[in-house]
Design a protein around this motif. Structure first.
Motif, PDB file in Angstrom:
ATOM      1  N   TRP A  84       0.829  -1.221   0.000  1.00 43.36           N
ATOM      2  CA  TRP A  84       0.000   0.000   0.000  1.00 43.36           C
ATOM      3  C   TRP A  84       0.862   1.270   0.000  1.00 43.36           C
ATOM      4  O   TRP A  84       0.380   2.328  -0.394  1.00 43.36           O
ATOM      5  N   GLN A 106      13.162   2.556   6.639  1.00 49.08           N
ATOM      6  CA  GLN A 106      12.510   2.747   5.332  1.00 49.08           C
ATOM      7  C   GLN A 106      13.234   3.813   4.531  1.00 49.08           C
ATOM      8  O   GLN A 106      13.642   4.840   5.075  1.00 49.08           O
ATOM      9  N   ARG A 117      15.743  10.721   1.557  1.00 55.06           N
ATOM     10  CA  ARG A 117      15.595  10.532   3.017  1.00 55.06           C
ATOM     11  C   ARG A 117      15.366   9.077   3.355  1.00 55.06           C
ATOM     12  O   ARG A 117      14.772   8.317   2.574  1.00 55.06           O
ATOM     13  N   THR A 119      14.105   6.735   7.057  1.00 58.13           N
ATOM     14  CA  THR A 119      13.578   6.868   8.423  1.00 58.13           C
ATOM     15  C   THR A 119      13.852   5.564   9.160  1.00 58.13           C
ATOM     16  O   THR A 119      13.954   4.498   8.555  1.00 58.13           O
ATOM     17  N   PHE A 121      12.210   3.866  12.725  1.00 54.85           N
ATOM     18  CA  PHE A 121      11.199   4.166  13.757  1.00 54.85           C
ATOM     19  C   PHE A 121      10.654   2.889  14.389  1.00 54.85           C
ATOM     20  O   PHE A 121      10.661   1.827  13.771  1.00 54.85           O
ATOM     21  N   ALA A 160      15.388  11.412   8.076  1.00 58.99           N
ATOM     22  CA  ALA A 160      14.214  12.213   8.468  1.00 58.99           C
ATOM     23  C   ALA A 160      13.649  11.624   9.752  1.00 58.99           C
ATOM     24  O   ALA A 160      13.869  10.440  10.057  1.00 58.99           O
ATOM     25  N   PRO A 201      12.323  16.914   8.272  1.00 62.33           N
ATOM     26  CA  PRO A 201      13.044  16.417   7.095  1.00 62.33           C
ATOM     27  C   PRO A 201      14.510  16.083   7.363  1.00 62.33           C
ATOM     28  O   PRO A 201      15.159  15.447   6.549  1.00 62.33           O
ATOM     29  N   TYR A 218       0.327  13.712   1.242  1.00 56.78           N
ATOM     30  CA  TYR A 218      -0.473  13.184   2.366  1.00 56.78           C
ATOM     31  C   TYR A 218      -1.885  12.767   1.929  1.00 56.78           C
ATOM     32  O   TYR A 218      -2.317  11.658   2.218  1.00 56.78           O
ATOM     33  N   PHE A 221      -1.614   9.581  -0.036  1.00 57.55           N
ATOM     34  CA  PHE A 221      -1.158   8.501   0.858  1.00 57.55           C
ATOM     35  C   PHE A 221      -2.332   7.941   1.640  1.00 57.55           C
ATOM     36  O   PHE A 221      -2.585   6.747   1.684  1.00 57.55           O
TER      37      PHE A 221
HETATM   38  O1  9M6 Z   1       2.575   7.327   8.191  1.00 56.64           O
HETATM   39  S1  9M6 Z   1       3.924   6.817   8.227  1.00 56.64           S
HETATM   40  O2  9M6 Z   1       4.469   6.473   9.504  1.00 56.64           O
HETATM   41  C1  9M6 Z   1       3.951   5.377   7.180  1.00 56.64           C
HETATM   42  C2  9M6 Z   1       5.297   4.718   7.204  1.00 56.64           C
HETATM   43  O3  9M6 Z   1       5.396   3.821   6.106  1.00 56.64           O
HETATM   44  C3  9M6 Z   1       4.964   8.017   7.505  1.00 56.64           C
HETATM   45  C4  9M6 Z   1       4.479   8.755   6.439  1.00 56.64           C
HETATM   46  C5  9M6 Z   1       5.304   9.705   5.824  1.00 56.64           C
HETATM   47  C6  9M6 Z   1       6.615   9.921   6.293  1.00 56.64           C
HETATM   48  C7  9M6 Z   1       7.468  10.919   5.613  1.00 56.64           C
HETATM   49  C8  9M6 Z   1       8.856  10.833   5.616  1.00 56.64           C
HETATM   50  C9  9M6 Z   1       9.615  11.772   4.920  1.00 56.64           C
HETATM   51  C10 9M6 Z   1       8.984  12.816   4.225  1.00 56.64           C
HETATM   52  C11 9M6 Z   1       9.766  13.873   3.457  1.00 56.64           C
HETATM   53  C12 9M6 Z   1      10.716  14.700   4.275  1.00 56.64           C
HETATM   54  C13 9M6 Z   1      11.642  15.308   3.211  1.00 56.64           C
HETATM   55  C14 9M6 Z   1      11.484  14.490   1.943  1.00 56.64           C
HETATM   56  C15 9M6 Z   1      10.535  13.328   2.273  1.00 56.64           C
HETATM   57  C16 9M6 Z   1       7.599  12.899   4.234  1.00 56.64           C
HETATM   58  C17 9M6 Z   1       6.900  13.990   3.500  1.00 56.64           C
HETATM   59  C18 9M6 Z   1       5.610  14.559   3.983  1.00 56.64           C
HETATM   60  C19 9M6 Z   1       5.754  13.851   2.661  1.00 56.64           C
HETATM   61  C20 9M6 Z   1       5.066  12.554   2.497  1.00 56.64           C
HETATM   62  C21 9M6 Z   1       3.784  12.380   3.023  1.00 56.64           C
HETATM   63  C22 9M6 Z   1       3.172  11.143   2.883  1.00 56.64           C
HETATM   64  C23 9M6 Z   1       3.850  10.127   2.256  1.00 56.64           C
HETATM   65  C24 9M6 Z   1       5.128  10.358   1.765  1.00 56.64           C
HETATM   66  N1  9M6 Z   1       5.728  11.582   1.885  1.00 56.64           N
HETATM   67  C25 9M6 Z   1       6.837  11.956   4.934  1.00 56.64           C
HETATM   68  C26 9M6 Z   1       7.081   9.171   7.376  1.00 56.64           C
HETATM   69  C27 9M6 Z   1       6.256   8.224   7.992  1.00 56.64           C
END
Ligand code: 9M6
Length: 240
Positions: A84, A106, A117, A119, A121, A160, A201, A218, A221
């Motif tokens: 997903w 990830q 980036r 992460t 967690f 990030a 970020p 978002y 997503f």
């Molecule tokens: O809901 S979760 O826990 C699901 C884990 O599978 C989660 C969702 C999103 C992130 C996330 C990490 C990095 C970044 C950016 C920072 C600079 C460049 C990338 C972003 C940006 C906000 C944008 C974004 C939003 C939604 C999805 C992807 N991208 C979001 C982290 C965790």
């Protein structure tokens, strides 16, 4: 409940989310509506620290035909993450601290012109009983950045940091028609979803680029994830 090295931190962060995330603060003017699509409404607050965009995000959604346990389980389950999640190059589960707490590393798809980036967690899932014993439990998943020996910083990638919670309540329509809740037809289920996310970020990225990414990514997503859960559960017996 088996304790481990992160138990205290997890308890503190989970209780914070349970205390603050469900407060209905949308009529105050702190939240700006980013996107609305049917029942889904996505808000952000503008927040910067030393020129770095930290904008908190809060989304609410109402999804018919699924339970909160199902939504949280698919969000947490490492086995289906890449089914997903469309914004990742990879997702690795590094360690299972207990049957409800995992550690992930990830790698996010690169958002040009920012550097790529990744992460790292912990991801914790739990049910939360309601005051009214007739109600189904709420369910929550918290994803909170941590460090791990198996997830060293790999330049030029930037780490990030995220603090994310998905909180779900399940409403059963025509509740008194069903003695046995497991026989409730899916069309009588409504799942109320609250999703909060704060992402750092981890290094400078142009504010206008980041805010455009947040605004685009978002809603996409959340729409993709909730549609995924509806499709996966459609023919399955309900998970209460
Ligand atoms: O809901 S979760 O826990 C699901 C884990 O599978 C989660 C969702 C999103 C992130 C996330 C990490 C990095 C970044 C950016 C920072 C600079 C460049 C990338 C972003 C940006 C906000 C944008 C974004 C939003 C939604 C999805 C992807 N991208 C979001 C982290 C965790």
């Amino acid at each position: 409940v088996p304790r481990h090295r992160l138990s205290d931190e997890i308890e503190k962060i989970v209780q914070e989310h349970l205390k603050f995330d469900l407060v209905d603060d949308f009529n105050s003017n702190i939240w700006e509506l980013l996107a609305a699509d049917g029942e889904m409404k996505v808000y952000r607050r503008e927040l910067e620290e030393n020129g770095i965009v930290l904008d908190p995000l809060k989304a609410v959604h109402s999804v018919k035909g699924v339970t909160g346990h199902e939504v949280c389980k698919y969000f947490w389950d490492p086995a289906v993450r890449m089914e997903w999640e469309g914004t990742l190059d990879s997702s690795r589960m590094l360690e299972a601290l207990s049957d409800d707490t995992l550690i992930f590393n990830q790698v996010h798809k690169r958002v040009w012109p920012a550097a790529q980036r990744d992460t790292c967690f912990w991801s914790h899932i739990r049910s939360v009983s309601k005051e009214n014993k007739n109600d189904l439990d709420d369910w929550i998943v918290v994803n909170y950045s941590t460090t791990h020996d198996s997830a060293p910083i790999k330049e030029p990638m930037i780490r990030a940091w995220a603090n994310v919670a998905l909180i779900c309540s399940t409403i059963i329509l025509n509740r008194d028609k069903y003695a046995d809740l497991s026989s409730v037809p899916r069309e009588n289920l409504v799942c109320k979803i609250t999703y909060v996310a704060q992402v750092n970020p981890g290094g400078w990225a142009p504010a206008n680029v980041l805010r455009a990414v947040y605004k685009r990514e978002y809603p996409k997503f959340l729409k993709r994830f909730t549609q995924y859960v509806m499709d996966k559960t459609k023919k399955l017996p309900i998970l209460l």
